[in-house]
Design an enzyme around this catalytic site. Structure first.
Site, mmCIF file in Angstrom:
data_model
loop_
_atom_site.group_PDB
_atom_site.id
_atom_site.type_symbol
_atom_site.label_atom_id
_atom_site.label_comp_id
_atom_site.label_asym_id
_atom_site.label_seq_id
_atom_site.Cartn_x
_atom_site.Cartn_y
_atom_site.Cartn_z
ATOM 1 C CB CYS A 74 41.306 56.770 43.424
ATOM 2 S SG CYS A 74 40.224 56.141 44.436
ATOM 3 C CG HIS A 103 39.277 50.126 53.484
ATOM 4 N ND1 HIS A 103 39.071 49.193 52.283
ATOM 5 C CD2 HIS A 103 38.157 49.777 54.087
ATOM 6 C CE1 HIS A 103 38.127 48.501 52.278
ATOM 7 N NE2 HIS A 103 37.403 48.822 53.498
ATOM 8 C CG HIS A 148 34.332 50.187 49.227
ATOM 9 N ND1 HIS A 148 34.210 51.210 50.043
ATOM 10 C CD2 HIS A 148 35.725 49.852 48.980
ATOM 11 C CE1 HIS A 148 35.496 51.302 50.564
ATOM 12 N NE2 HIS A 148 36.368 50.546 49.881
ATOM 13 C CG HIS A 166 37.273 44.676 49.454
ATOM 14 N ND1 HIS A 166 36.490 45.749 48.869
ATOM 15 C CD2 HIS A 166 38.437 45.323 49.978
ATOM 16 C CE1 HIS A 166 37.218 46.766 48.840
ATOM 17 N NE2 HIS A 166 38.315 46.541 49.324
ATOM 18 C CD GLU A 192 35.705 46.988 43.785
ATOM 19 O OE1 GLU A 192 35.792 46.339 42.570
ATOM 20 O OE2 GLU A 192 36.621 47.634 44.260
ATOM 21 C CB CYS A 217 40.370 51.380 39.091
ATOM 22 S SG CYS A 217 40.418 53.132 38.642
ATOM 23 C CB SER A 261 43.937 50.178 52.148
ATOM 24 O OG SER A 261 44.153 50.131 50.802
ATOM 25 C CG ASN A 290 45.032 50.597 46.408
ATOM 26 O OD1 ASN A 290 45.448 51.992 46.755
ATOM 27 N ND2 ASN A 290 45.300 50.595 45.151
#
Length: 294
Positions: free
Chosen positions: A12, A40, A74, A128, A130, A201, A229, A231
């Site tokens: 991203c 990650h 993050h 995490h 973030e 996002c 990860s 995500n």
């Protein structure tokens, strides 16, 4: 057998920006500190280590003085910036703009919630990077929910403002939102004092329908991602739900020839933290497996 790499997969904007900043900086210095894994993905971390990127944790940061430290996409809590000032550390801030915007929204909402004894709830993964940065905007008073069981931490008689970690599943967020609404109605008799903010996002959430379509177009799907990860786990679940012949790997070393015995078409995709060069490596390895089988 045709092998196709998903053109929508790969980094991203935020991750790409952070890695570019790190590589630019390392052109001028032999070593550069980075607070936590820059991405990650173990393969990419190892590649950047060879260039001089050194991963440190928060305890190690406290011991550093008069040096440069990269802040990854993050983001970080306010304490990190305060510590940098105290220790004369120059921060190279590669925080993702989407994450920074969310941090500002959460801080503003927290200030408002304090006035009415309300609660900030974050749908995200406890611990995490973030989420640590987001919760830091609330002096760590935010309630982190990952599963339905975590909802018991919330006092539903008080106002609630909900946000999401930017890389969580859209489906998961709206499921949690619906459960909170249900619990508020049970506690108050009506849905009041609840503000839900879909802060996922869109570059991430748009990949879910894209990957769903991609998964229908291939006999076998190979999803490449670091195991850390968040995500990656969310996006892989999309592939697996659509195509049962979907496999999660971190590198080409985990490939098994038997996966492709009956396959005419193989699709390779990945998380927002998966480099394109790694997916190409996986594609080349599957091609080699096919040649060996002939």
């Amino acid at each position: 057998m045709t092998i196709t790499i998903d053109k929508n997969s790969g980094y991203c904007f935020g991750v790409e920006f952070a890695i570019q900043m790190a590589e630019d900086e390392m052109e001028n210095v032999p070593e550069l500190y980075c607070l936590g894994d820059i991405v990650h993905n173990g393969m990419e971390v190892q590649r950047l280590y060879q260039k001089g990127l050194r991963i440190i944790d928060r305890e190690q940061l406290k011991e550093l003085h008069d040096c440069k430290v990269l802040i990854r996409a993050h983001g970080e809590p306010p304490e990190t910036y305060q510590l940098a000032l105290q220790n004369n550390i120059e921060l190279i801030d590669a925080s993702c703009p989407v994450v920074l915007k969310l941090q500002n929204r959460v801080k503003h909402a927290f200030d408002n919630m304090e006035e009415v004894e309300g609660q900030i709830v974050i749908y995200g993964q406890q611990g995490h990077a973030e989420v640590i940065g987001i919760a830091g905007q609330t002096h760590d008073k935010a309630i982190i929910v990952t599963t339905e069981a975590d909802l018991d931490k919330i006092d539903f008689t008080k106002p609630v403002t909900l946000f999401s970690q930017t890389t969580k599943s859209t489906k998961g967020f709206y499921h949690i939102k619906a459960l909170i609404e249900e619990r508020i109605r049970e506690a108050k008799g009506e849905l009041v004092d609840f503000d839900a903010n879909d802060s996922i996002c869109r570059q991430v959430s748009n990949r879910e329908p894209q990957l769903a379509r991609f998964s229908t177009e291939h006999d076998v799907v190979v999803f490449v991602s670091g195991k850390k990860s968040s995500n990656g786990k969310a996006l892989y679940s999309v592939c697996k739900s659509i195509n049962p012949n979907s496999y999660f790997i971190e590198s080409e070393q985990e490939l098994e020839a038997s996966w492709f015995d009956q396959a005419q078409s193989v699709g390779i995709c990945g998380a927002t933290s998966t480099p394109m060069w790694l997916m190409q490596q996986v594609a080349d390895s599957i091609q080699a497996l096919e040649l060996q089988a002939i």
